[in-house]
Structure formats: structure tokens, C-alpha cells
Design a protein around this motif. Structure first.
Motif, short mmCIF file in Angstrom:
data_model
loop_
_atom_site.label_atom_id
_atom_site.label_comp_id
_atom_site.label_asym_id
_atom_site.label_seq_id
_atom_site.Cartn_x
_atom_site.Cartn_y
_atom_site.Cartn_z
N ASP A 1 24.91 45.43 -45.53
CA ASP A 1 26.18 44.85 -45.08
C ASP A 1 26.57 43.61 -45.88
O ASP A 1 27.72 43.44 -46.26
N ILE A 2 25.61 42.76 -46.13
CA ILE A 2 25.88 41.53 -46.88
C ILE A 2 26.22 41.86 -48.33
O ILE A 2 27.15 41.30 -48.90
N VAL A 3 25.48 42.78 -48.94
CA VAL A 3 25.74 43.17 -50.32
C VAL A 3 27.14 43.78 -50.44
O VAL A 3 27.89 43.46 -51.37
N ILE A 4 27.51 44.64 -49.50
CA ILE A 4 28.85 45.24 -49.51
C ILE A 4 29.91 44.14 -49.44
O ILE A 4 30.87 44.13 -50.22
N SER A 5 29.75 43.22 -48.52
CA SER A 5 30.70 42.12 -48.34
C SER A 5 30.81 41.26 -49.60
O SER A 5 31.92 40.96 -50.06
N LEU A 6 29.68 40.87 -50.16
CA LEU A 6 29.68 40.05 -51.37
C LEU A 6 30.34 40.79 -52.53
O LEU A 6 31.08 40.20 -53.32
N TYR A 7 30.07 42.08 -52.63
CA TYR A 7 30.67 42.89 -53.70
C TYR A 7 32.19 42.96 -53.53
O TYR A 7 32.94 42.76 -54.49
N GLN A 8 32.65 43.22 -52.32
CA GLN A 8 34.09 43.33 -52.06
C GLN A 8 34.81 42.02 -52.32
O GLN A 8 35.97 42.02 -52.73
N GLU A 9 34.13 40.91 -52.10
CA GLU A 9 34.72 39.58 -52.33
C GLU A 9 34.60 39.14 -53.79
O GLU A 9 35.13 38.09 -54.16
N GLY A 10 33.87 39.89 -54.61
CA GLY A 10 33.66 39.51 -56.01
C GLY A 10 32.54 38.50 -56.21
O GLY A 10 32.26 38.10 -57.33
N LYS A 11 31.89 38.09 -55.14
CA LYS A 11 30.85 37.06 -55.22
C LYS A 11 29.55 37.59 -55.81
O LYS A 11 28.82 36.85 -56.48
N LEU A 12 29.24 38.85 -55.56
CA LEU A 12 28.02 39.44 -56.11
C LEU A 12 28.11 39.50 -57.63
O LEU A 12 27.19 39.12 -58.34
N GLN A 13 29.26 39.94 -58.13
CA GLN A 13 29.48 40.01 -59.57
C GLN A 13 29.37 38.62 -60.20
O GLN A 13 28.77 38.46 -61.26
N GLU A 14 29.96 37.59 -59.55
CA GLU A 14 29.90 36.22 -60.07
C GLU A 14 28.45 35.76 -60.19
O GLU A 14 28.06 35.18 -61.20
N LYS A 15 27.68 36.00 -59.14
CA LYS A 15 26.27 35.58 -59.13
C LYS A 15 25.51 36.25 -60.27
O LYS A 15 24.75 35.61 -60.99
N ILE A 16 25.73 37.53 -60.46
CA ILE A 16 25.01 38.28 -61.50
C ILE A 16 25.48 37.87 -62.89
O ILE A 16 24.67 37.73 -63.81
N GLU A 17 26.77 37.63 -63.06
CA GLU A 17 27.28 37.19 -64.37
C GLU A 17 26.65 35.86 -64.77
O GLU A 17 26.33 35.67 -65.94
N LYS A 18 26.47 34.95 -63.82
CA LYS A 18 25.84 33.66 -64.12
C LYS A 18 24.40 33.86 -64.59
O LYS A 18 23.95 33.21 -65.52
N ILE A 19 23.69 34.78 -63.94
CA ILE A 19 22.31 35.06 -64.31
C ILE A 19 22.24 35.66 -65.70
O ILE A 19 21.43 35.26 -66.54
N LEU A 20 23.10 36.63 -65.97
CA LEU A 20 23.08 37.30 -67.27
C LEU A 20 23.50 36.38 -68.41
O LEU A 20 23.10 36.56 -69.55
N ALA A 21 24.30 35.37 -68.10
CA ALA A 21 24.75 34.42 -69.10
C ALA A 21 23.63 33.46 -69.53
O ALA A 21 23.66 32.93 -70.63
N ASN A 22 22.66 33.27 -68.66
CA ASN A 22 21.55 32.34 -68.98
C ASN A 22 20.47 32.97 -69.80
O ASN A 22 20.15 34.05 -69.82
#
Length: 106
Positions: free
Chosen positions: A85-106
Motif C-alpha cells: 500500500d505504501i509503495v503504491i501510494s509513493l509511486y502514484q505521488e512520484g515520491k518513489l521515483q524521486e527517492k530512487i533517482e537520488k540514489i542512482l545519481a550518487n
């Protein structure tokens, strides 16, 4: 329980994105695990899964480790994110992608 928690902690440290699921990445065996795997596949980023059905000790231990009663459980950079449920919500809000993009950028 300390031994199991130590094993879980090592798994989490070894994988920047780790999904504890029922089944495998190619064959999730429950709807919630399927949903989480589908979201990560849509994002087209590398991640690892751990099949809790193959290790009863980890299956039970992960629940006390995270203080979260259900599976799947998602960890990103050693941080517990939550379940389906939390992963679905974060994904729909774009927050999951933001978190992962920050990680991949480092």
C-alpha cells in the motif's frame, strides 16, 4: 532472533534496493508481491528480491525486524519503505521515483 536479524541486516546492506516478497522477481506468488514487483519493473531500475517462502526463519524474522506485520517489504538504501500500500501510494505521488533517482545519481 538476533541471528535472524543479523542475516536480514546483511541482506539489506548488500542490496541497495531489496524487496522481501512471496515468490521470485519473475514469478511473484501473491497479488501484493506481484504489485510491488510490477511497480519496480515499470520504473526499469535494478533491484533484488528475496523469496521469503524459501526461508521460514527470514519470513517470520523480517516482520519483527521492521515491526511491520506483512509481506512484501521494501528497503531502499537500508531504509524500510513499507509494504504494498505504501509503495503504491509513493509511486502514484512520484515520491518513489524521486527517492530512487537520488540514489542512482550518487
Amino acid at each position: 532472533m538476533d541471528n535472524v536479524h543479523s542475516k536480514i541486516q546483511n541482506l539489506i546492506k548488500q542490496n541497495s534496493i531489496l524487496l522481501f516478497i512471496k515468490g521470485t522477481q519473475s514469478l511473484p506468488l501473491c497479488g501484493f508481491s506481484q504489485t510491488v514487483v510490477s511497480i519496480f519493473n515499470l520504473m526499469q531500475i535494478p533491484y533484488t528480491t528475496f523469496n521469503v517462502l524459501e526461508d521460514e526463519e527470514i519470513r517470520q524474522g523480517i516482520k519483527s525486524y521492521s515491526n511491520w506485520p506483512t509481506i512484501p517489504q521494501v528497503y531502499i538504501q537500508e531504509e524500510f519503505i513499507g509494504g504494498a500500500d505504501i509503495v503504491i501510494s509513493l509511486y502514484q505521488e512520484g515520491k518513489l521515483q524521486e527517492k530512487i533517482e537520488k540514489i542512482l545519481a550518487n
